[in-house]
Design a protein around this motif. Structure first.
Motif, mmCIF file in Angstrom:
data_model
loop_
_atom_site.group_PDB
_atom_site.id
_atom_site.type_symbol
_atom_site.label_atom_id
_atom_site.label_comp_id
_atom_site.label_asym_id
_atom_site.label_seq_id
_atom_site.Cartn_x
_atom_site.Cartn_y
_atom_site.Cartn_z
ATOM 1 N N TRP A 39 91.578 92.000 -90.780
ATOM 2 C CA TRP A 39 92.196 92.136 -89.472
ATOM 3 C C TRP A 39 92.546 91.036 -88.749
ATOM 4 O O TRP A 39 93.263 90.521 -88.217
ATOM 5 N N HIS A 40 91.244 90.266 -88.611
ATOM 6 C CA HIS A 40 91.123 89.022 -87.745
ATOM 7 C C HIS A 40 91.913 88.087 -88.502
ATOM 8 O O HIS A 40 92.705 87.299 -87.976
ATOM 9 N N LEU A 41 91.677 88.093 -89.748
ATOM 10 C CA LEU A 41 92.664 87.010 -90.668
ATOM 11 C C LEU A 41 93.966 87.359 -90.634
ATOM 12 O O LEU A 41 94.797 86.236 -90.276
ATOM 13 N N PHE A 42 94.569 88.264 -90.793
ATOM 14 C CA PHE A 42 95.953 88.855 -90.713
ATOM 15 C C PHE A 42 96.570 88.349 -89.342
ATOM 16 O O PHE A 42 97.810 87.792 -89.393
ATOM 17 N N THR A 43 96.016 88.810 -88.429
ATOM 18 C CA THR A 43 96.491 88.494 -87.043
ATOM 19 C C THR A 43 96.676 87.093 -86.755
ATOM 20 O O THR A 43 97.822 86.554 -86.141
ATOM 21 N N ASN A 44 95.614 86.308 -87.131
ATOM 22 C CA ASN A 44 95.612 84.947 -86.967
ATOM 23 C C ASN A 44 96.706 84.286 -87.727
ATOM 24 O O ASN A 44 97.510 83.205 -87.245
ATOM 25 N N MET A 45 96.879 84.507 -89.038
ATOM 26 C CA MET A 45 97.879 84.083 -89.805
ATOM 27 C C MET A 45 99.275 84.246 -89.605
ATOM 28 O O MET A 45 99.982 83.352 -89.881
ATOM 29 N N LEU A 46 99.293 85.528 -89.324
ATOM 30 C CA LEU A 46 100.948 85.988 -88.602
ATOM 31 C C LEU A 46 101.079 85.128 -87.537
ATOM 32 O O LEU A 46 102.416 84.567 -87.559
ATOM 33 N N PRO A 84 105.267 72.670 -94.487
ATOM 34 C CA PRO A 84 104.113 72.583 -95.434
ATOM 35 C C PRO A 84 102.651 72.576 -94.844
ATOM 36 O O PRO A 84 101.834 73.277 -95.597
ATOM 37 N N VAL A 85 102.685 72.149 -93.806
ATOM 38 C CA VAL A 85 101.135 72.048 -93.356
ATOM 39 C C VAL A 85 100.858 73.618 -92.726
ATOM 40 O O VAL A 85 99.721 74.045 -92.998
ATOM 41 N N THR A 86 101.889 74.167 -92.201
ATOM 42 C CA THR A 86 101.511 75.601 -91.681
ATOM 43 C C THR A 86 101.136 76.447 -92.861
ATOM 44 O O THR A 86 100.146 77.163 -92.753
ATOM 45 N N LEU A 87 101.922 76.386 -93.989
ATOM 46 C CA LEU A 87 101.689 77.299 -95.286
ATOM 47 C C LEU A 87 100.230 76.785 -95.881
ATOM 48 O O LEU A 87 99.527 77.554 -96.407
ATOM 49 N N ALA A 88 100.035 75.479 -95.824
ATOM 50 C CA ALA A 88 98.595 74.909 -96.262
ATOM 51 C C ALA A 88 97.558 75.491 -95.737
ATOM 52 O O ALA A 88 96.591 75.954 -96.091
ATOM 53 N N LEU A 89 97.629 75.570 -94.235
ATOM 54 C CA LEU A 89 96.573 75.937 -93.394
ATOM 55 C C LEU A 89 96.378 77.594 -93.769
ATOM 56 O O LEU A 89 95.248 78.125 -93.826
ATOM 57 N N ILE A 90 97.449 78.270 -93.579
ATOM 58 C CA ILE A 90 97.500 79.467 -94.165
ATOM 59 C C ILE A 90 96.883 79.977 -95.463
ATOM 60 O O ILE A 90 95.751 80.977 -95.529
ATOM 61 N N ALA A 91 97.194 78.925 -96.435
ATOM 62 C CA ALA A 91 96.353 79.248 -97.711
ATOM 63 C C ALA A 91 95.057 78.746 -97.671
ATOM 64 O O ALA A 91 94.321 79.644 -98.398
ATOM 65 N N ILE A 92 94.533 77.993 -97.102
ATOM 66 C CA ILE A 92 93.202 77.566 -97.326
ATOM 67 C C ILE A 92 92.384 78.684 -96.330
ATOM 68 O O ILE A 92 91.371 79.150 -96.740
ATOM 69 N N ASN A 93 92.833 79.311 -95.255
ATOM 70 C CA ASN A 93 92.315 80.380 -94.572
ATOM 71 C C ASN A 93 91.911 81.376 -95.321
ATOM 72 O O ASN A 93 91.049 82.259 -95.470
ATOM 73 N N CYS A 94 93.063 81.951 -96.174
ATOM 74 C CA CYS A 94 93.083 83.148 -97.058
ATOM 75 C C CYS A 94 92.208 82.802 -98.182
ATOM 76 O O CYS A 94 91.510 83.778 -98.837
ATOM 77 N N ASN A 135 81.679 91.289 -95.724
ATOM 78 C CA ASN A 135 82.462 92.611 -95.577
ATOM 79 C C ASN A 135 83.834 92.546 -95.096
ATOM 80 O O ASN A 135 83.929 91.681 -94.317
ATOM 81 N N ILE A 136 84.495 92.861 -96.005
ATOM 82 C CA ILE A 136 85.988 92.557 -95.637
ATOM 83 C C ILE A 136 86.588 93.123 -94.465
ATOM 84 O O ILE A 136 87.558 92.815 -93.913
ATOM 85 N N TRP A 137 86.009 94.071 -93.834
ATOM 86 C CA TRP A 137 86.394 94.686 -92.731
ATOM 87 C C TRP A 137 85.799 94.156 -91.476
ATOM 88 O O TRP A 137 86.901 93.824 -90.499
ATOM 89 N N SER A 138 84.662 93.896 -91.325
ATOM 90 C CA SER A 138 83.893 93.506 -90.147
ATOM 91 C C SER A 138 83.040 92.394 -90.212
ATOM 92 O O SER A 138 82.627 91.738 -89.264
ATOM 93 N N GLY A 139 83.109 91.744 -91.509
ATOM 94 C CA GLY A 139 82.245 90.260 -91.638
ATOM 95 C C GLY A 139 80.745 90.804 -91.458
ATOM 96 O O GLY A 139 80.503 91.806 -90.963
#
Length: 210
Positions: A73-80, A11-21, A33-37
């Motif tokens: 991409w930064h978000l995706f790789t970190n959350m994965l 649950p903590v892992t999923l909560a952290l992922i949800a908050i980040n997203c 900017n969705i691609w480069s910030g």
């Protein structure tokens, strides 16, 4: 059913992922900017930057910057990376210890990042994620995990670290100081946490990993 078992144990892992997203997409709707910030937008939202964090005593940036990302991409790789580690670590150490590792290593790696790069804006969850992998590695060298699954999990961590080393050589903008600091502190915390776990804690993993 087995997938549901996995998810219920992290649950903590999923909560952290949800908050980040959620934070990321709120930022995108606010103009990021969705691609480069956008550095200015990220700084205003709580990015980690020495003149603000230390000189202006805005220490809360060490925490808020962990939930900001400079592009999809930064978000995706970190959350994965977070999801894959949480899948095998959180069922064993449980949520409170997972939080301890994530936030302690994340905050300390964020401080190391701006200490060595005082003129650079720092954002991202990677310091805490590398801390989780460090704790994971430490516990895999103990008796917590069953011998039958140690080798494949160690190979998984080696692959994760190896890929990040390769990316560090060929990509710009990677905060190696934060990664290394988080990983090393995570190893230390992992060995400390070992003494708070029973030798059967690894049995909490779902049946198909046995």
């Amino acid at each position: 059913m087995q997938i549901q078992k996995h998810l219920l144990q992290m649950p903590v892992t999923l909560a952290l992922i949800a908050i980040n997203c959620i934070v990321f997409f709120v930022m995108v709707f606010s103009g990021l900017n969705i691609w480069s910030g956008n550095p200015d937008t990220l700084l205003h939202a709580g990015g980690n930057y020495w003149p603000y964090t230390i000189d202006l005593h805005q220490y809360w940036r060490l925490l808020t910057s962990m939930f900001l990302h400079g592009g999809l991409w930064h978000l995706f790789t970190n959350m994965l990376g977070l999801f894959m580690a949480g899948l095998f670590l959180e069922p064993v150490i449980r949520g409170p210890r997972m939080c301890l590792v994530y936030f302690c290593t994340g905050i300390m790696s964020d401080f190391a990042s701006i200490w060595f790069h005082k003129d650079t804006l720092s954002v991202g969850a990677s310091g805490g994620i590398f801390g989780i992998y460090g704790a994971f590695l430490a516990l895999l060298t103990t008796t917590v995990y069953r011998p039958t699954i140690r080798k494949p999990l160690l190979a998984f961590i080696a692959l994760f670290v190896g890929l990040n080393i390769i990316l560090a050589f060929f990509s710009g903008g990677i905060d190696n100081i934060a990664h290394l600091t988080g990983f090393c502190i995570g190893i230390l915390l992992g060995y400390i946490l070992y003494f708070t776990l029973s030798n059967t804690a690894g049995n909490q993993l779902p049946d198909e990993t046995k």
